[in-house]
Design a protein around this motif. Structure first.
Motif, short mmCIF file in Angstrom:
data_model
loop_
_atom_site.label_atom_id
_atom_site.label_comp_id
_atom_site.label_asym_id
_atom_site.label_seq_id
_atom_site.Cartn_x
_atom_site.Cartn_y
_atom_site.Cartn_z
N ALA A 8 -7.80 7.42 8.28
CA ALA A 8 -6.93 8.57 8.03
C ALA A 8 -7.75 9.82 7.73
O ALA A 8 -7.47 10.91 8.23
N ILE A 9 -8.80 9.66 6.92
CA ILE A 9 -9.65 10.80 6.57
C ILE A 9 -10.34 11.34 7.82
O ILE A 9 -10.40 12.56 8.04
N MET B 132 0.85 -1.20 0.00
CA MET B 132 0.00 0.00 0.00
C MET B 132 0.88 1.25 0.00
O MET B 132 1.79 1.38 0.80
N LYS B 133 0.56 2.16 -0.90
CA LYS B 133 1.28 3.41 -0.94
C LYS B 133 0.74 4.37 0.11
O LYS B 133 -0.38 4.22 0.60
N PHE B 134 1.57 5.39 0.43
CA PHE B 134 1.18 6.38 1.44
C PHE B 134 -0.08 7.12 1.01
O PHE B 134 -0.97 7.39 1.81
N THR B 135 -0.17 7.44 -0.28
CA THR B 135 -1.35 8.16 -0.78
C THR B 135 -2.61 7.31 -0.63
O THR B 135 -3.69 7.83 -0.38
#
Length: 395
Positions: A12-13, A1-4
């Motif tokens: 996170a949101i 999984m990428k950070f974005t």
């Protein structure tokens, strides 16, 4: 999984939103609220009682009415009436010019004074502000009256210069402002803030408890009727209220003891505080679920300014003043102040707390009845199932 990709996750949101939301909420509530100090000092009501019919009493009352930084100065009260209102925190300061003031000043009596009376069992801003203002008034009056008193006496006497100088020095100390504090709070900031600390402890515990118990209520749907579950929630909250209140007041007594005879009363009020705050904060959670906490925290922040511990209602801006009328924290702080340090009954404030708690309980009952759909109850208790005995296998 990428950070974005991680940033797009629900957790996170939500964290980003909450971080921004509460930074804006806290600063947007606290900074405007506290700007009322000292901007709104002139809104505090005071009383001036002039029992002196002489020239000094009239002169001083006129000068004070003109120079004091207050919009509302009550002059139609007797000293007893003004003191009674001061005890109820309906006034912030009582200035009393005694009946013999002019005569004492003209005769050079060293006992001449004006009484400036404040109530120690009041908001911290009131006590500190009134003390500062009274000190300034006393300095100005001392300079002015000592000179006038000396001139008045010496002009009427035909005495040698040496004696006149000696008398003038004596008369210069004739006026001494008398600062009186009723319901004095014991030294220490912890004593002054104890009513707010007890209230905050109960409120925050009740708010977190409401979130957790309403979550348990939702998770248990289908295991019992919603009426029974709601009753379980209230009984659990009451159990927590009793245990946490006894422990909380005990902790407070470790630092600031107020006598064994007060312990039961303070603990009982803390139980009331918890239950009222529990149902007050549960409204948004019963209605919106966990999202209700998004509203509860700003409401809590507003009440920290609107509870009357720091500033009286007269100094608050309108949104904070409006909140104080429906705030459990306001009435809890005032009740604790009356119980711990005051000379008036805490009962009116406790009745208002109970009224708010009762209204909140009724609202919660209506929310559960109208917005929580019935769920079929599935018995979870073990049932004896008729299972045929396994056949014995023989070889």
């Amino acid at each position: 999984m990428k950070f974005t990709q991680f940033l797009k996750t629900k957790g996170a949101i939500a964290s980003i939103f909450m971080g921004i939301f509460y930074a804006v909420a806290m600063l947007g509530i606290f900074i405007p609220g506290y700007s009322a100090i000292p901007n709104n000092v002139d809104q505090m009501p005071i009383a001036m009682v002039n029992d002196d019919t002489g020239q000094y009493g009239t002169m001083i009352s006129e000068q004070l009415a003109e120079k004091l930084p207050f919009k509302e100065i009550e002059t139609g009260l007797t000293n007893n009436q003004a003191t009674e209102q001061l005890e109820k925190n309906m006034l912030a300061l009582v200035i009393h010019i005694p009946e013999t003031f002019s005569a004492d000043m003209q005769n050079g009596e060293t006992s001449s004074s004006i009484d400036f009376t404040t109530n120690g069992a009041s908001s911290t801003v009131v006590s500190s502000t009134m003390t500062s203002i009274v000190n300034q008034i006393n300095t100005q009056l001392s300079n002015q009256l000592s000179t006038q008193a000396a001139q008045g006496v010496l002009m009427n006497l035909n005495i040698p210069e040496a004696q006149a100088t000696e008398m003038a020095e004596m008369i210069e100390t004739a006026y001494v402002g008398n600062m009186v504090t009723i319901n004095e709070v014991p030294a220490g900031m912890h004593n002054n803030m104890l009513p707010m600390f007890l209230t905050m402890a109960g409120y925050t515990g009740a708010m977190i408890g409401a979130m957790q118990l309403v979550a348990a209520f939702r998770e248990s749907r289908g295991k019992a009727s919603k009426t029974r579950l709601f009753l379980y929630v209230q009984l659990t909250a009451l159990l927590i209220a009793v245990v946490s209140s006894v422990i909380g007041v005990s902790v407070a007594y470790l630092v600031s003891s107020h006598g064994a005879e007060m312990f039961a009363g303070l603990a009982a009020q803390q139980v009331l505080n918890y239950m009222v705050c529990f149902n007050f904060t549960a409204i948004t959670i019963f209605l919106l679920g966990e999202g209700g906490m998004v509203l509860n925290l700003p409401i809590l922040l507003i009440q920290t300014l609107a509870n009357g511990a720091t500033m009286p209602r007269e100094m608050m801006y309108l949104p904070y003043e409006w909140m104080s009328y429906i705030s459990p924290m306001y009435y809890s702080v005032q009740a604790y102040m009356a119980n711990l340090y005051g000379s008036v009954s805490a009962e009116p404030f406790q009745v208002m707390m109970a009224t708010i708690g009762g209204a909140a309980l009724i609202i919660n009952i209506l929310i559960v009845a109208l917005f929580h759909k019935p769920v079929p109850v599935v018995e979870t208790e073990a049932k004896a199932e008729t299972v045929p005995p396994s056949a014995e296998i023989t070889v």
